[in-house]
Scaffold this motif. Structure first.
Motif, mmCIF file in Angstrom:
data_model
loop_
_atom_site.group_PDB
_atom_site.id
_atom_site.type_symbol
_atom_site.label_atom_id
_atom_site.label_comp_id
_atom_site.label_asym_id
_atom_site.label_seq_id
_atom_site.Cartn_x
_atom_site.Cartn_y
_atom_site.Cartn_z
ATOM 1 N N THR A 15 -33.842 -10.397 -55.371
ATOM 2 C CA THR A 15 -35.009 -9.643 -55.231
ATOM 3 C C THR A 15 -35.936 -9.915 -55.922
ATOM 4 O O THR A 15 -37.288 -9.956 -55.626
ATOM 5 C CB THR A 15 -34.347 -8.166 -55.076
ATOM 6 O OG1 THR A 15 -33.542 -7.660 -53.931
ATOM 7 C CG2 THR A 15 -35.693 -7.029 -54.889
ATOM 8 N N LYS A 19 -39.854 -11.360 -55.125
ATOM 9 C CA LYS A 19 -41.093 -10.692 -55.584
ATOM 10 C C LYS A 19 -41.997 -11.644 -56.655
ATOM 11 O O LYS A 19 -43.258 -11.465 -56.262
ATOM 12 C CB LYS A 19 -40.908 -9.382 -56.256
ATOM 13 C CG LYS A 19 -40.243 -8.368 -55.326
ATOM 14 C CD LYS A 19 -39.751 -7.053 -56.054
ATOM 15 C CE LYS A 19 -39.277 -6.143 -55.072
ATOM 16 N NZ LYS A 19 -39.132 -4.860 -55.721
ATOM 17 N N SER A 20 -41.236 -12.281 -57.568
ATOM 18 C CA SER A 20 -42.103 -13.324 -58.444
ATOM 19 C C SER A 20 -42.606 -14.398 -57.443
ATOM 20 O O SER A 20 -43.740 -14.682 -57.800
ATOM 21 C CB SER A 20 -41.148 -14.120 -59.247
ATOM 22 O OG SER A 20 -40.570 -12.921 -60.193
ATOM 23 N N ALA A 22 -43.555 -14.012 -54.387
ATOM 24 C CA ALA A 22 -44.481 -13.451 -53.510
ATOM 25 C C ALA A 22 -45.874 -13.135 -54.308
ATOM 26 O O ALA A 22 -46.907 -13.409 -53.895
ATOM 27 C CB ALA A 22 -43.850 -12.015 -52.782
ATOM 28 N N GLU A 23 -45.572 -12.778 -55.415
ATOM 29 C CA GLU A 23 -46.880 -12.570 -56.215
ATOM 30 C C GLU A 23 -47.525 -13.871 -56.547
ATOM 31 O O GLU A 23 -48.860 -13.792 -56.678
ATOM 32 C CB GLU A 23 -46.639 -11.818 -57.579
ATOM 33 C CG GLU A 23 -47.552 -11.405 -58.484
ATOM 34 C CD GLU A 23 -47.157 -10.636 -59.645
ATOM 35 O OE1 GLU A 23 -48.067 -10.471 -60.634
ATOM 36 O OE2 GLU A 23 -46.044 -10.142 -59.864
ATOM 37 N N ARG A 28 -50.275 -9.925 -56.240
ATOM 38 C CA ARG A 28 -49.445 -8.802 -56.674
ATOM 39 C C ARG A 28 -49.762 -7.657 -55.725
ATOM 40 O O ARG A 28 -48.935 -7.035 -55.318
ATOM 41 C CB ARG A 28 -49.997 -8.242 -58.115
ATOM 42 C CG ARG A 28 -49.046 -6.956 -58.442
ATOM 43 C CD ARG A 28 -49.344 -6.298 -59.837
ATOM 44 N NE ARG A 28 -49.133 -7.631 -60.956
ATOM 45 C CZ ARG A 28 -49.247 -7.563 -62.182
ATOM 46 N NH1 ARG A 28 -49.815 -6.252 -62.381
ATOM 47 N NH2 ARG A 28 -48.793 -8.354 -62.709
ATOM 48 N N VAL A 31 -47.251 -7.869 -52.523
ATOM 49 C CA VAL A 31 -45.925 -7.925 -52.870
ATOM 50 C C VAL A 31 -45.111 -6.870 -52.076
ATOM 51 O O VAL A 31 -44.014 -7.307 -51.566
ATOM 52 C CB VAL A 31 -45.582 -7.800 -54.448
ATOM 53 C CG1 VAL A 31 -43.782 -7.792 -54.690
ATOM 54 C CG2 VAL A 31 -45.971 -8.916 -55.172
ATOM 55 N N ALA A 32 -45.558 -5.836 -51.756
ATOM 56 C CA ALA A 32 -44.642 -4.631 -51.093
ATOM 57 C C ALA A 32 -44.599 -4.910 -49.858
ATOM 58 O O ALA A 32 -43.238 -5.042 -49.168
ATOM 59 C CB ALA A 32 -45.425 -3.350 -51.490
ATOM 60 N N ALA A 35 -42.045 -8.010 -49.354
ATOM 61 C CA ALA A 35 -40.594 -7.518 -49.720
ATOM 62 C C ALA A 35 -40.065 -6.861 -48.499
ATOM 63 O O ALA A 35 -39.088 -7.063 -48.163
ATOM 64 C CB ALA A 35 -40.599 -6.780 -51.058
#
Length: 209
Positions: A15, A19-20, A22-23, A28, A31-32, A35
């Motif tokens: 996870t 997220k890393s 995706a950012e 940033r 990211v949500a 995810a």
């Protein structure tokens, strides 16, 4: 003794790696959403790639390749997990990875993190022709490890049904990596041992040998 261990969000923090990625790839603020689209890795990569391509106007095939390979670069191995694996081997366990997923990607994760040098081997669903919680993948892994499926063995992982349910059905003791969650009340079965993270859980397994 057989010690089957899940890979994603058990031995490694998938996870956090996602997220890393995706950012770094989209910023940033996205990211949500990314995810959520990822579904913690359970949404098919093709579906995720299509959703990302539609939202951001990027090439779907490029994103699919990046989802399969790019995220691996952000994976790290917690030193505590490494120490726990070494201790488990010293205690007489044979640590063996059992993971759902594509062979190329999962093997890349194992080699990137150095887990390939810490475990006796691995069984990946694409290569095995069966996915957790199917008993057949546990049988394949045990045979590859040269050990029987027995009540002395363990299956350790973060997924309640794939890892704990599948391991119990295969006749193994089970360990659940909670990752901050409560055990689902609707499930009739429960893990033999529970811990907040993989390293702590492996320490419990060693004590229960």
């Amino acid at each position: 003794m057989l010690l089957l261990i899940d890979l994603d969000n058990t031995l490694v923090d998938r996870t956090a790696a996602f997220k890393s990625w995706a950012e770094a790839r989209f910023g940033r603020s996205h990211v949500a959403w990314l995810a959520d689209a990822d579904g913690n890795g359970y949404t098919p990569r093709e579906v995720v790639a299509a959703r990302i391509a539609a939202r951001f106007g990027v090439d779907e095939r490029e994103i699919l390749n990046d989802l399969r390979a790019g995220m691996v670069d952000y994976l790290t191995l917690d030193p505590a997990v490494e120490s726990a694996l070494v201790a488990a081997s010293a205690a007489g366990y044979v640590p063996f990875v059992v993971t759902n997923g594509a062979v190329a990607q999962q093997e890349s994760k194992l080699r990137r993190t150095g887990l390939d040098r810490l475990v006796a081997g691995w069984t990946i669903s694409e290569g095995a022709g069966a996915r957790k919680p199917d008993r057949r993948i546990f049988e394949t892994a045990a045979a590859a490890a040269g050990l029987p499926l027995s009540a002395d063995g363990w299956m350790v992982g973060d997924n309640e049904e794939n890892d704990v349910g599948g391991g119990a059905t295969a006749g193994l003791r089970t360990g659940w990596v909670a990752n901050g969650r409560e055990w689902p009340a609707h499930l009739a079965y429960r893990p033999t041992a529970t811990a907040a993270n993989c390293a702590t859980l492996l320490e419990q397994v060693i004590r229960l040998a």
